[in-house]
Design an enzyme around this catalytic site. Structure first.
Site, PDB file in Angstrom:
ATOM      1  N   TYR A  84      15.139  15.309 -34.162  1.00  0.00           N
ATOM      2  CA  TYR A  84      15.047  16.447 -33.238  1.00  0.00           C
ATOM      3  C   TYR A  84      13.602  16.941 -33.099  1.00  0.00           C
ATOM      4  O   TYR A  84      13.191  17.372 -32.019  1.00  0.00           O
ATOM      5  CB  TYR A  84      16.004  17.570 -33.660  1.00  0.00           C
ATOM      6  N   ARG A  87      12.061  14.713 -30.612  1.00  0.00           N
ATOM      7  CA  ARG A  87      12.551  15.008 -29.250  1.00  0.00           C
ATOM      8  C   ARG A  87      11.996  16.339 -28.740  1.00  0.00           C
ATOM      9  O   ARG A  87      11.759  16.501 -27.539  1.00  0.00           O
ATOM     10  CB  ARG A  87      14.085  14.990 -29.241  1.00  0.00           C
ATOM     11  N   HIS A 136      25.002  22.905 -24.391  1.00  0.00           N
ATOM     12  CA  HIS A 136      24.782  22.195 -25.655  1.00  0.00           C
ATOM     13  C   HIS A 136      23.595  22.759 -26.433  1.00  0.00           C
ATOM     14  O   HIS A 136      23.017  22.070 -27.261  1.00  0.00           O
ATOM     15  CB  HIS A 136      24.626  20.692 -25.400  1.00  0.00           C
ATOM     16  N   CYS A 147      21.687  32.446 -42.961  1.00  0.00           N
ATOM     17  CA  CYS A 147      21.733  33.844 -42.484  1.00  0.00           C
ATOM     18  C   CYS A 147      21.916  33.934 -40.969  1.00  0.00           C
ATOM     19  O   CYS A 147      22.109  35.025 -40.434  1.00  0.00           O
ATOM     20  CB  CYS A 147      20.487  34.618 -42.911  1.00  0.00           C
ATOM     21  N   CYS A 165      12.671  25.531 -44.443  1.00  0.00           N
ATOM     22  CA  CYS A 165      13.519  26.587 -44.988  1.00  0.00           C
ATOM     23  C   CYS A 165      13.265  27.893 -44.271  1.00  0.00           C
ATOM     24  O   CYS A 165      12.145  28.198 -43.886  1.00  0.00           O
ATOM     25  CB  CYS A 165      13.184  26.802 -46.459  1.00  0.00           C
ATOM     26  N   CYS A 168      15.162  33.255 -46.057  1.00  0.00           N
ATOM     27  CA  CYS A 168      16.282  33.532 -46.972  1.00  0.00           C
ATOM     28  C   CYS A 168      16.559  32.344 -47.890  1.00  0.00           C
ATOM     29  O   CYS A 168      17.430  32.415 -48.757  1.00  0.00           O
ATOM     30  CB  CYS A 168      17.542  33.905 -46.182  1.00  0.00           C
ATOM     31  N   THR A 206      24.856  12.960 -15.150  1.00  0.00           N
ATOM     32  CA  THR A 206      25.679  12.944 -16.371  1.00  0.00           C
ATOM     33  C   THR A 206      26.696  11.814 -16.302  1.00  0.00           C
ATOM     34  O   THR A 206      27.214  11.501 -15.239  1.00  0.00           O
ATOM     35  CB  THR A 206      26.396  14.292 -16.621  1.00  0.00           C
ATOM     36  N   PRO A 232      22.935   6.968 -10.254  1.00  0.00           N
ATOM     37  CA  PRO A 232      22.845   5.569  -9.788  1.00  0.00           C
ATOM     38  C   PRO A 232      24.086   4.764 -10.161  1.00  0.00           C
ATOM     39  O   PRO A 232      24.371   3.751  -9.532  1.00  0.00           O
ATOM     40  CB  PRO A 232      21.601   5.017 -10.487  1.00  0.00           C
ATOM     41  N   ALA A 249      18.155  11.375  -9.449  1.00  0.00           N
ATOM     42  CA  ALA A 249      18.292  12.803  -9.150  1.00  0.00           C
ATOM     43  C   ALA A 249      16.988  13.381  -8.596  1.00  0.00           C
ATOM     44  O   ALA A 249      17.011  14.303  -7.781  1.00  0.00           O
ATOM     45  CB  ALA A 249      18.712  13.562 -10.408  1.00  0.00           C
TER      46      ALA A 249
HETATM   47  C1  BJW Z   1      20.600   9.182 -13.803  1.00  0.00           C
HETATM   48  C2  BJW Z   1      19.293   8.809 -13.802  1.00  0.00           C
HETATM   49  C3  BJW Z   1      18.511   9.373 -12.818  1.00  0.00           C
HETATM   50  C4  BJW Z   1      20.166   7.798 -15.415  1.00  0.00           C
HETATM   51  N1  BJW Z   1      19.050  10.224 -11.945  1.00  0.00           N
HETATM   52  N2  BJW Z   1      21.123  10.013 -12.922  1.00  0.00           N
HETATM   53  C5  BJW Z   1      38.552  12.537 -26.678  1.00  0.00           C
HETATM   54  C6  BJW Z   1      38.751  13.032 -25.398  1.00  0.00           C
HETATM   55  C7  BJW Z   1      38.106  14.185 -24.981  1.00  0.00           C
HETATM   56  C8  BJW Z   1      37.257  14.850 -25.831  1.00  0.00           C
HETATM   57  C9  BJW Z   1      37.061  14.367 -27.101  1.00  0.00           C
HETATM   58  C10 BJW Z   1      37.714  13.236 -27.521  1.00  0.00           C
HETATM   59  N3  BJW Z   1      37.310  12.987 -28.810  1.00  0.00           N
HETATM   60  C11 BJW Z   1      36.427  13.934 -29.176  1.00  0.00           C
HETATM   61  C12 BJW Z   1      36.273  14.785 -28.159  1.00  0.00           C
HETATM   62  C13 BJW Z   1      35.391  15.943 -28.124  1.00  0.00           C
HETATM   63  C14 BJW Z   1      33.920  15.572 -28.019  1.00  0.00           C
HETATM   64  C15 BJW Z   1      33.742  14.535 -26.923  1.00  0.00           C
HETATM   65  O1  BJW Z   1      33.640  14.855 -25.744  1.00  0.00           O
HETATM   66  N4  BJW Z   1      33.659  13.285 -27.274  1.00  0.00           N
HETATM   67  C16 BJW Z   1      33.592  12.202 -26.266  1.00  0.00           C
HETATM   68  C17 BJW Z   1      32.298  11.443 -26.425  1.00  0.00           C
HETATM   69  C18 BJW Z   1      34.815  11.336 -26.418  1.00  0.00           C
HETATM   70  N5  BJW Z   1      33.254  16.822 -27.698  1.00  0.00           N
HETATM   71  C19 BJW Z   1      32.805  17.638 -28.643  1.00  0.00           C
HETATM   72  O2  BJW Z   1      32.861  17.383 -29.832  1.00  0.00           O
HETATM   73  C20 BJW Z   1      32.224  18.954 -28.163  1.00  0.00           C
HETATM   74  N6  BJW Z   1      32.777  20.025 -28.896  1.00  0.00           N
HETATM   75  C21 BJW Z   1      34.107  20.305 -28.845  1.00  0.00           C
HETATM   76  O3  BJW Z   1      34.896  19.697 -28.154  1.00  0.00           O
HETATM   77  O4  BJW Z   1      34.454  21.356 -29.665  1.00  0.00           O
HETATM   78  C22 BJW Z   1      35.840  21.671 -29.833  1.00  0.00           C
HETATM   79  C23 BJW Z   1      35.874  22.794 -30.827  1.00  0.00           C
HETATM   80  C24 BJW Z   1      36.466  23.988 -30.487  1.00  0.00           C
HETATM   81  C25 BJW Z   1      36.509  25.026 -31.417  1.00  0.00           C
HETATM   82  C26 BJW Z   1      35.960  24.856 -32.678  1.00  0.00           C
HETATM   83  C27 BJW Z   1      35.337  23.678 -33.011  1.00  0.00           C
HETATM   84  C28 BJW Z   1      35.299  22.623 -32.087  1.00  0.00           C
HETATM   85  C29 BJW Z   1      30.742  18.998 -28.414  1.00  0.00           C
HETATM   86  C30 BJW Z   1      29.981  17.967 -27.651  1.00  0.00           C
HETATM   87  C31 BJW Z   1      28.513  18.048 -28.037  1.00  0.00           C
HETATM   88  C32 BJW Z   1      27.694  16.921 -27.413  1.00  0.00           C
HETATM   89  N7  BJW Z   1      26.426  16.895 -28.015  1.00  0.00           N
HETATM   90  C33 BJW Z   1      25.411  16.005 -27.501  1.00  0.00           C
HETATM   91  C34 BJW Z   1      24.171  16.197 -28.390  1.00  0.00           C
HETATM   92  C35 BJW Z   1      23.579  17.585 -28.091  1.00  0.00           C
HETATM   93  C36 BJW Z   1      22.251  17.805 -28.673  1.00  0.00           C
HETATM   94  C37 BJW Z   1      21.265  16.741 -28.324  1.00  0.00           C
HETATM   95  O5  BJW Z   1      20.750  16.694 -27.183  1.00  0.00           O
HETATM   96  O6  BJW Z   1      20.986  15.944 -29.209  1.00  0.00           O
HETATM   97  O7  BJW Z   1      25.114  16.356 -26.152  1.00  0.00           O
HETATM   98  S1  BJW Z   1      25.910  14.312 -27.373  1.00  0.00           S
HETATM   99  C38 BJW Z   1      25.070  13.983 -25.859  1.00  0.00           C
HETATM  100  O8  BJW Z   1      26.016  13.737 -24.799  1.00  0.00           O
HETATM  101  C39 BJW Z   1      24.376  15.299 -25.500  1.00  0.00           C
HETATM  102  C40 BJW Z   1      24.559  15.359 -24.022  1.00  0.00           C
HETATM  103  O9  BJW Z   1      24.396  16.678 -23.557  1.00  0.00           O
HETATM  104  C41 BJW Z   1      25.952  14.827 -23.865  1.00  0.00           C
HETATM  105  C42 BJW Z   1      26.251  14.343 -22.475  1.00  0.00           C
HETATM  106  O10 BJW Z   1      25.429  13.291 -22.124  1.00  0.00           O
HETATM  107  P1  BJW Z   1      24.858  13.179 -20.639  1.00  0.00           P
HETATM  108  O11 BJW Z   1      23.956  14.299 -20.365  1.00  0.00           O
HETATM  109  O12 BJW Z   1      25.981  12.954 -19.709  1.00  0.00           O
HETATM  110  O13 BJW Z   1      23.945  11.880 -20.771  1.00  0.00           O
HETATM  111  P2  BJW Z   1      24.408  10.343 -20.733  1.00  0.00           P
HETATM  112  O14 BJW Z   1      23.317   9.548 -21.326  1.00  0.00           O
HETATM  113  O15 BJW Z   1      25.749  10.154 -21.267  1.00  0.00           O
HETATM  114  O16 BJW Z   1      24.492  10.029 -19.173  1.00  0.00           O
HETATM  115  C43 BJW Z   1      23.335   9.991 -18.364  1.00  0.00           C
HETATM  116  C44 BJW Z   1      23.782   9.661 -16.954  1.00  0.00           C
HETATM  117  O17 BJW Z   1      22.660   9.780 -16.114  1.00  0.00           O
HETATM  118  C45 BJW Z   1      24.304   8.221 -16.801  1.00  0.00           C
HETATM  119  O18 BJW Z   1      25.536   8.244 -16.108  1.00  0.00           O
HETATM  120  C46 BJW Z   1      23.233   7.524 -15.953  1.00  0.00           C
HETATM  121  O19 BJW Z   1      23.779   6.565 -15.040  1.00  0.00           O
HETATM  122  C47 BJW Z   1      22.625   8.674 -15.236  1.00  0.00           C
HETATM  123  N8  BJW Z   1      21.222   8.502 -14.895  1.00  0.00           N
HETATM  124  N9  BJW Z   1      19.105   7.899 -14.869  1.00  0.00           N
HETATM  125  C48 BJW Z   1      20.399  10.484 -12.051  1.00  0.00           C
HETATM  126  N10 BJW Z   1      17.182   9.043 -12.748  1.00  0.00           N
HETATM  127 ZN    ZN Z   2      18.089  32.446 -43.200  1.00  0.00          ZN
END
Ligand code: BJW
Ligand code: ZN
Length: 262
Positions: A84, A87, A136, A147, A165, A168, A206, A232, A249
């Site tokens: 991180y 990044r 996110h 804390c 750290c 705290c 996305t 794309p 985009a």
């Molecule tokens: C272009 C381009 C250009 C390229 N122009 N386009 C089964 C079914 C449904 C859900 C689940 C399941 N099993 C588990 C889950 C839940 C899970 C989930 O969704 N998992 C799936 C993967 C199956 N979700 C979670 O766990 C979430 N939390 C949750 O559900 O909590 C429930 C809860 C309730 C109460 C208490 C406790 C829990 C949390 C999800 C967190 C995701 N985190 C990440 C990391 C964040 C920090 C970081 O940045 O490191 O978020 S993972 C990663 O994926 C990141 C992104 O925000 C996220 C989405 O990715 P994104 O942005 O779509 O990117 P890509 O790479 O996937 O796609 C890029 C796209 O751009 C592509 O399509 C390209 O073609 C395109 N592209 N160039 C336009 N120039």
């Molecule tokens: Zn603290």
């Protein structure tokens, strides 16, 4: 649902001259629009930031469960923090691209505009979007696991230790949402309400694979929004799009803007 229109390499002369596709034109004629933009990592690709699921994305090199889960941080905190921190440096060195700037230009151009992002890079704000809903979290913030104090990532990175750290004694973590963690309640609730009330829902860069963010597209489509997908590649939710703009985009958002906010 309106007939889906695919625009790839078949753009008509009228469109190139500035006329929107007919279904979109019809929607625009109905009057002031409530617009929602949902962005993902593809929006920041043209700023030089890696996506997750593309062939050259993060998840091609690393397993998500090794970096983006609470379990990974518990077992290998130094590795997760290091990833991180790298990044964060990449995001702060990057500049918003024409896509971010176009979305920022849309502020105050509609009955309402809600920018919802899965990105943690802060580029919407730097482009001028006033209050994007960050589903996110943000790379630009750290938070104490003991804390709960928040501090700027730039400041956290000057603290001793890997991960650093808090005063705290607790461990600092990036204020992002990992798999299995809940999204910020207020941001998700506001995004959900905006999706349900949207006339025009623009999905940019996305893969629509991560929930609950991807579910907003389903909410908007079910409520009758005109859905534009800019990517794309097709995604699992492409069938819900009324219009697909199959390109970068950074190019397609300004094109869309010439139609909806000339
Ligand atoms: C272009 C381009 C250009 C390229 N122009 N386009 C089964 C079914 C449904 C859900 C689940 C399941 N099993 C588990 C889950 C839940 C899970 C989930 O969704 N998992 C799936 C993967 C199956 N979700 C979670 O766990 C979430 N939390 C949750 O559900 O909590 C429930 C809860 C309730 C109460 C208490 C406790 C829990 C949390 C999800 C967190 C995701 N985190 C990440 C990391 C964040 C920090 C970081 O940045 O490191 O978020 S993972 C990663 O994926 C990141 C992104 O925000 C996220 C989405 O990715 P994104 O942005 O779509 O990117 P890509 O790479 O996937 O796609 C890029 C796209 O751009 C592509 O399509 C390209 O073609 C395109 N592209 N160039 C336009 N120039
Ligand atoms: Zn603290």
């Amino acid at each position: 649902m309106s007939e889906r229109v695919e625009r790839q390499n078949d753009r008509s002369v009228a469109e190139e001259a500035g006329s929107p596709p007919p279904q979109l034109a019809a929607r625009l004629q109905r009057g002031p629009l409530h617009v929602v933009v949902l962005s993902g990592a593809g929006l920041s690709a043209a700023s030089g930031l890696a996506t997750f699921r593309d062939a050259d994305g993060h998840w091609a090199r690393y397993r998500p469960q090794d970096l983006a889960t609470p379990e990974a941080f518990a077992t290998r905190p130094e590795v997760v923090w290091g990833w991180y921190a790298a990044r964060f440096r990449a995001a702060t060195a990057a500049a918003p691209n024409a896509g971010h700037l176009e979305i920022a230009r849309w502020e105050d151009r509609f009955a309402s505009l809600t920018v919802v992002t899965q990105n943690v890079d802060g580029l919407h704000q730097r482009a001028g979007s006033r209050e994007p809903l960050e589903l996110h979290g943000s790379l630009l913030r750290a938070r104490c696991t003991r804390c709960g104090r928040y501090l700027a990532m730039a400041e956290a990175m000057t603290c001793p230790g890997t991960p650093p750290c808090c005063d705290c004694g607790g461990r600092l973590r990036p204020d992002v949402v990992w798999f299995g963690e809940a999204l910020p309640y207020d941001a998700l609730a506001r995004a959900d309400r905006a999706a349900a009330a949207a006339d025009l829902f623009v999905v940019a860069g996305t893969s629509a694979e991560v929930y609950p963010a991807a579910g907003l597209i389903e909410v908007a489509a079910r409520a009758g929004a005109f859905v534009v997908e800019i990517n794309p590649r097709t995604t699992p939710l492409s069938p819900l799009a009324n219009l697909r703009l199959a390109g970068s985009a950074a190019e397609e958002l300004p094109r869309l803007g010439r139609w909806i906010a000339p």
